[in-house]
Write a protein that holds these residues in place. Structure first.
Motif, PDB file in Angstrom:
ATOM      1  N   TYR A  27     -39.762  57.196  47.950  1.00  0.00           N
ATOM      2  CA  TYR A  27     -39.918  57.380  46.523  1.00  0.00           C
ATOM      3  C   TYR A  27     -41.313  57.933  46.289  1.00  0.00           C
ATOM      4  CZ  TYR A  27     -35.785  54.494  46.271  1.00  0.00           C
ATOM      5  OH  TYR A  27     -34.525  54.011  46.428  1.00  0.00           O
ATOM      6  N   VAL A  42     -44.281  58.390  44.222  1.00  0.00           N
ATOM      7  CA  VAL A  42     -45.037  57.900  43.070  1.00  0.00           C
ATOM      8  C   VAL A  42     -46.449  58.410  43.260  1.00  0.00           C
ATOM      9  CG1 VAL A  42     -45.836  55.862  41.816  1.00  0.00           C
ATOM     10  CG2 VAL A  42     -43.588  55.837  42.918  1.00  0.00           C
ATOM     11  N   ASN A  43     -46.953  59.086  42.236  1.00  0.00           N
ATOM     12  CA  ASN A  43     -48.287  59.670  42.381  1.00  0.00           C
ATOM     13  C   ASN A  43     -49.367  58.589  42.380  1.00  0.00           C
ATOM     14  OD1 ASN A  43     -48.884  59.035  39.663  1.00  0.00           O
ATOM     15  ND2 ASN A  43     -48.069  60.984  38.969  1.00  0.00           N
ATOM     16  N   CYS A  46     -50.074  56.591  39.027  1.00  0.00           N
ATOM     17  CA  CYS A  46     -49.144  55.509  38.701  1.00  0.00           C
ATOM     18  C   CYS A  46     -49.249  54.345  39.684  1.00  0.00           C
ATOM     19  CB  CYS A  46     -47.723  56.046  38.626  1.00  0.00           C
ATOM     20  SG  CYS A  46     -47.490  57.138  37.198  1.00  0.00           S
ATOM     21  N   VAL A  47     -49.579  54.637  40.928  1.00  0.00           N
ATOM     22  CA  VAL A  47     -49.801  53.555  41.899  1.00  0.00           C
ATOM     23  C   VAL A  47     -51.015  52.732  41.475  1.00  0.00           C
ATOM     24  CG1 VAL A  47     -50.473  53.045  44.283  1.00  0.00           C
ATOM     25  CG2 VAL A  47     -48.683  54.715  43.835  1.00  0.00           C
ATOM     26  N   SER A  71     -43.583  60.256  37.082  1.00  0.00           N
ATOM     27  CA  SER A  71     -43.661  59.974  38.510  1.00  0.00           C
ATOM     28  C   SER A  71     -42.526  59.024  38.868  1.00  0.00           C
ATOM     29  CB  SER A  71     -45.010  59.342  38.846  1.00  0.00           C
ATOM     30  OG  SER A  71     -45.095  59.055  40.218  1.00  0.00           O
ATOM     31  N   ASN A  72     -41.638  59.472  39.717  1.00  0.00           N
ATOM     32  CA  ASN A  72     -40.453  58.704  40.096  1.00  0.00           C
ATOM     33  C   ASN A  72     -39.632  58.323  38.856  1.00  0.00           C
ATOM     34  OD1 ASN A  72     -38.713  57.599  42.000  1.00  0.00           O
ATOM     35  ND2 ASN A  72     -39.659  55.588  41.873  1.00  0.00           N
ATOM     36  N   TYR A  90     -45.148  52.314  33.698  1.00  0.00           N
ATOM     37  CA  TYR A  90     -45.666  51.503  34.810  1.00  0.00           C
ATOM     38  C   TYR A  90     -46.569  50.392  34.278  1.00  0.00           C
ATOM     39  CZ  TYR A  90     -43.867  54.530  38.498  1.00  0.00           C
ATOM     40  OH  TYR A  90     -43.043  55.213  39.354  1.00  0.00           O
TER      41      TYR A  90
END
Length: 132
Positions: free
Chosen positions: A37, A39-40, A43-44, A68-69, A76
């Motif tokens: 997946y 996720v940039n 967003c992480v 993102s995703n 998020y």
């Protein structure tokens, strides 16, 4: 009589044939299925609650509404109840009305994940935006 004996024998052989069958569970040559997946990093950082990194990324022009995703940064923040980050995203113009492919908003993610503080922040921000 011969017919019924033959039919019974055939039925009995099918019963024993299927009762002792084992499913195919080979692990020797079976391909491993791996899902990735994407996720940039923005967003992480939000999901981890790393407000310093989020602030740095915002200062260099990171888009607060990028997907993102399938989720926006506000989603998020709402999902993981990152209230400080959520407020920061709202100040930078996060679109709280954005929806995922499943028609979910940041408010819905907050509700589903029991993030009451994030839900309240979103509700207040939406009310304030209506007044403007």
């Amino acid at each position: 009589m011969k017919k019924s004996i033959i039919i019974s024998a055939i039925a009995l052989s099918f019963t024993f044939g299927t009762a002792h069958a084992t499913p195919f569970t080979s692990t020797d040559n079976a391909p491993e299925i791996v899902r990735y997946y994407k996720v940039n990093s923005f967003c992480v950082s939000i999901a981890l609650g790393d407000i310093d990194t989020v602030m740095k990324l915002l200062s260099i022009g990171e888009d607060v509404n990028q997907v993102s995703n399938g989720m926006t940064p506000a989603m998020y923040a709402a999902k993981y109840n990152r209230t400080e980050i959520l407020e920061l995203l709202i100040k930078h113009g996060a679109n709280l009305k954005a929806k995922t492919a499943k028609k979910m908003t940041a408010a819905k993610y907050a509700e589903i994940h029991g993030a009451d503080e994030a839900a309240q922040i979103i509700k207040t921000a939406l009310v304030e935006n209506k007044k403007k």
